[in-house]
Design an enzyme around this catalytic site. Structure first.
Site, mmCIF file in Angstrom:
data_model
loop_
_atom_site.group_PDB
_atom_site.id
_atom_site.type_symbol
_atom_site.label_atom_id
_atom_site.label_comp_id
_atom_site.label_asym_id
_atom_site.label_seq_id
_atom_site.Cartn_x
_atom_site.Cartn_y
_atom_site.Cartn_z
ATOM 1 N N LYS A 1 -1.450 -8.643 -2.157
ATOM 2 C CA LYS A 1 -1.386 -8.288 -0.731
ATOM 3 C C LYS A 1 -1.802 -9.470 0.163
ATOM 4 O O LYS A 1 -1.180 -10.514 0.091
ATOM 5 C CB LYS A 1 -2.259 -7.050 -0.497
ATOM 6 N N ARG B 1 -5.263 -18.438 -22.396
ATOM 7 C CA ARG B 1 -5.792 -17.066 -22.273
ATOM 8 C C ARG B 1 -7.296 -17.106 -22.000
ATOM 9 O O ARG B 1 -7.842 -16.289 -21.264
ATOM 10 C CB ARG B 1 -5.484 -16.253 -23.543
ATOM 11 N N ASP C 1 -12.861 -1.536 -3.672
ATOM 12 C CA ASP C 1 -11.511 -2.085 -3.603
ATOM 13 C C ASP C 1 -11.322 -2.583 -2.170
ATOM 14 O O ASP C 1 -11.208 -1.797 -1.239
ATOM 15 C CB ASP C 1 -10.497 -0.970 -3.938
HETATM 16 C C1 LIG Z 1 -5.667 -0.351 -2.234
HETATM 17 C C2 LIG Z 1 -4.935 -0.877 -3.439
HETATM 18 N N1 LIG Z 1 -5.640 -1.247 -4.520
HETATM 19 C C3 LIG Z 1 -5.038 -1.717 -5.621
HETATM 20 C C4 LIG Z 1 -3.669 -1.836 -5.695
HETATM 21 C C5 LIG Z 1 -3.065 -2.350 -6.966
HETATM 22 O O1 LIG Z 1 -2.625 -3.671 -6.823
HETATM 23 P P1 LIG Z 1 -1.394 -4.286 -7.649
HETATM 24 O O2 LIG Z 1 -0.153 -3.690 -7.118
HETATM 25 O O3 LIG Z 1 -1.512 -5.749 -7.404
HETATM 26 O O4 LIG Z 1 -1.599 -3.916 -9.066
HETATM 27 C C6 LIG Z 1 -2.888 -1.460 -4.586
HETATM 28 C C7 LIG Z 1 -1.417 -1.569 -4.591
HETATM 29 O O5 LIG Z 1 -0.713 -1.714 -5.499
HETATM 30 C C8 LIG Z 1 -3.550 -0.967 -3.439
HETATM 31 O O6 LIG Z 1 -2.865 -0.558 -2.384
HETATM 32 N N1 LIG Z 2 5.929 2.090 -8.224
HETATM 33 C C1 LIG Z 2 4.617 1.536 -7.955
HETATM 34 C C2 LIG Z 2 4.259 1.739 -6.528
HETATM 35 C C3 LIG Z 2 3.402 0.636 -6.039
HETATM 36 S S1 LIG Z 2 2.590 0.964 -4.501
HETATM 37 C C4 LIG Z 2 1.992 -0.607 -4.037
HETATM 38 C C5 LIG Z 2 0.919 -0.638 -3.016
HETATM 39 N N2 LIG Z 2 -0.381 -0.481 -3.555
HETATM 40 C C6 LIG Z 2 1.062 0.275 -1.862
HETATM 41 O O1 LIG Z 2 0.108 0.993 -1.502
HETATM 42 O O2 LIG Z 2 2.131 0.271 -1.253
HETATM 43 C C7 LIG Z 2 3.623 2.252 -8.851
HETATM 44 O O3 LIG Z 2 3.978 3.221 -9.507
HETATM 45 O O4 LIG Z 2 2.477 1.806 -8.944
#
Ligand SMILES: Cc1ncc(COP(=O)(O)O)c(C=O)c1O
Ligand SMILES: N[C@@H](CCSC[C@H](N)C(=O)O)C(=O)O
Length: 440
Positions: A232, A81, A207
């Protein structure tokens, strides 16, 4: 050079770890400038570590604990951790790639934002955009409801709109560019300068998930913290969840590391290893994905659809985007004018998987208002002018002609285009024509 000069230089450089082998383990900050800097394509694959067997691939230290040599502890690692050699190695590698003094890896992109927002205290104000990833919006709403944080959603595409909102309570400005899913561009240097001028303690956070370090380095443009969903582009295969945080200020790095150790959200050794492997191909994947995306955006635009993609000259902020970034990425969105038609398109594709997320080698299609952004309620979506019919395409590395053919078939099957002898046109066969340019 005189012998005296040489001995002085030798003494100075003896302290530098030019090979990078002696970089301190996490939790100490990494020092990516301690060696020669190569082009990013080389840095992505070039890593060195001090494994005892000289393993070519960094081993997975799948262990929770590390034995100590003395009763007073003090070993480099004691408990995963707090720190783990595989994770440390990944963090140092990412710091180098993200142009940062230090990188930290956690269990998801949302985990990264959670760690960052724990810097806030009740009464603090956060300024952010009006087009945000749904999960980010949800976490900020939670903090506003339960954490005593005041959140302002503004149009971050206009630098002047932030000025009246900035004040001595502004603790964070949180930006996405291009925004997800409306693909709006934010002027990072402009907003960072306005923020720091108004309040020198405010932290500008970007971000960078939509761009990745291959295309954009927000820390070089005035941001204080950059985070990304490693789920991603960084990993690229949709086989892991991860979040990455990059910073230059060592004190800020320590505060963020404290929360990761205290809350226990550091990335697991196996996922660290998987992410390390994925990062090596970031450049080749991204180049192929964005060249495919460009061809697909041009195809849809040629039919007459309203396409949002910063690679298209028609994007209203084309110049701004290219003043900051080295590419347009591989996410685009377009509208059909009809929710039912959009649904039929999404359900008619074969190669394009109906899935949330992006940045994967496989191409994906989705309706953000129903899927990734469904956590933003319908009223707020309407206020933020999110078109309910918007379709998001996340382009992969497949053969581009296959992708276009699959999309063309889906558009015809869904009744989104009119087929004429000289080509197909956006608009339903019932005469509702959205564009008038024939397809070659
Ligand atoms: C622009 C953006 N930032 C942050 C996140 C959060 O990432 P994660 O799904 O890995 O928690 C997402 C998608 O989930 C995203 O599309
Ligand atoms: N059920 C999920 C959806 C995740 S969306 C993932 C990604 N960031 C996108 O833009 O497609 C939630 O509730 O977070």
């Amino acid at each position: 050079m005189s012998p005296l000069d040489k001995s002085v230089l030798g003494a100075a450089f003896a302290k530098l770890d030019l090979s990078g082998n002696d970089l301190p383990p996490s939790p100490a900050p990494s020092t990516p400038t301690n060696g020669r800097k190569y082009a990013l394509a080389t840095e992505l694959v070039y890593t060195e570590h001090s494994d005892q067997y000289n393993a070519s691939s960094m081993p997975i230290y799948q262990t929770a604990t590390f034995k100590q040599t003395s009763g007073s502890g003090g070993g480099e690692f004691d408990y995963t951790r707090s720190g783990n050699p595989t994770r440390s190695h990944l963090e140092r590698h990412l710091a180098k790639i993200m142009s940062a003094n230090r990188a930290l890896v956690v269990s998801s992109g949302m985990g990264a934002l959670d760690v960052i927002t724990r810097l806030l205290k009740p009464g603090d104000e956060v300024i952010t955009g009006d087009d945000l990833y749904g999960g980010t919006n949800r976490l900020l709403k939670y903090l506003a409801t339960h954490g005593g944080i005041i959140v302002h959603h503004i149009d971050t595409t206009d630098v002047s709109s932030i000025v009246p909102v900035l004040n001595d309570k502004t603790a964070m400005v949180l930006l996405e560019t291009p925004t997800n899913p409306l693909i709006k561009i934010v002027d990072i240097p402009g907003i960072a300068a306005a923020t720091h001028a108004a309040n020198s303690t405010a932290i500008v956070i970007v971000d960078n998930t939509m761009m990745s370090p291959w295309l954009l380095n927000p820390l070089d443009l005035g941001a204080d913290i950059v985070y990304e969903s490693g789920t991603k582009y960084l990993s690229g295969h949709h086989d892991l969840m991860a979040g990455v945080i990059a910073i230059n200020d060592p004190a800020l790095g320590e505060r963020l590391y404290f929360t990761i150790n205290a809350s226990g959200c550091g990335l697991s050794p196996f996922d660290s290893w998987l992410l390390l492997r994925g990062v090596k191909t970031l450049g080749v994947r991204m180049e192929k994905q964005q060249s495919n995306a460009m061809a697909i955006a041009a195809f849809l635009e040629s039919l007459g659809f309203a396409v949002r993609y910063p690679g298209l000259k028609s994007h209203p902020q084309y110049e701004l985007h290219w003043s900051m970034a080295r590419g347009a990425g591989a996410v685009l969105s377009f509208e059909t004018g009809d929710v039912a038609v959009s649904e039929r398109i999404v359900e008619s594709t074969r190669l394009w998987a109906i899935s949330v997320s992006f940045g994967c080698v496989n191409s994906l299609i989705s309706m953000p208002c129903r899927m990734s952004h469904a956590s933003i309620d319908a009223k707020t979506r309407a206020e933020r002018q999110m078109p309910e019919d918007i379709i998001r395409l996340c382009v992969g590395i497949e053969d581009v002609d296959d992708l276009i053919e699959d999309l063309r078939t889906a558009l015809v099957q869904a009744g989104a285009v009119t087929v004429k002898v000289d080509g197909i046109y956006a608009g339903a066969p019932d005469g509702r024509v959205l564009g008038d340019t024939p397809v070659e």
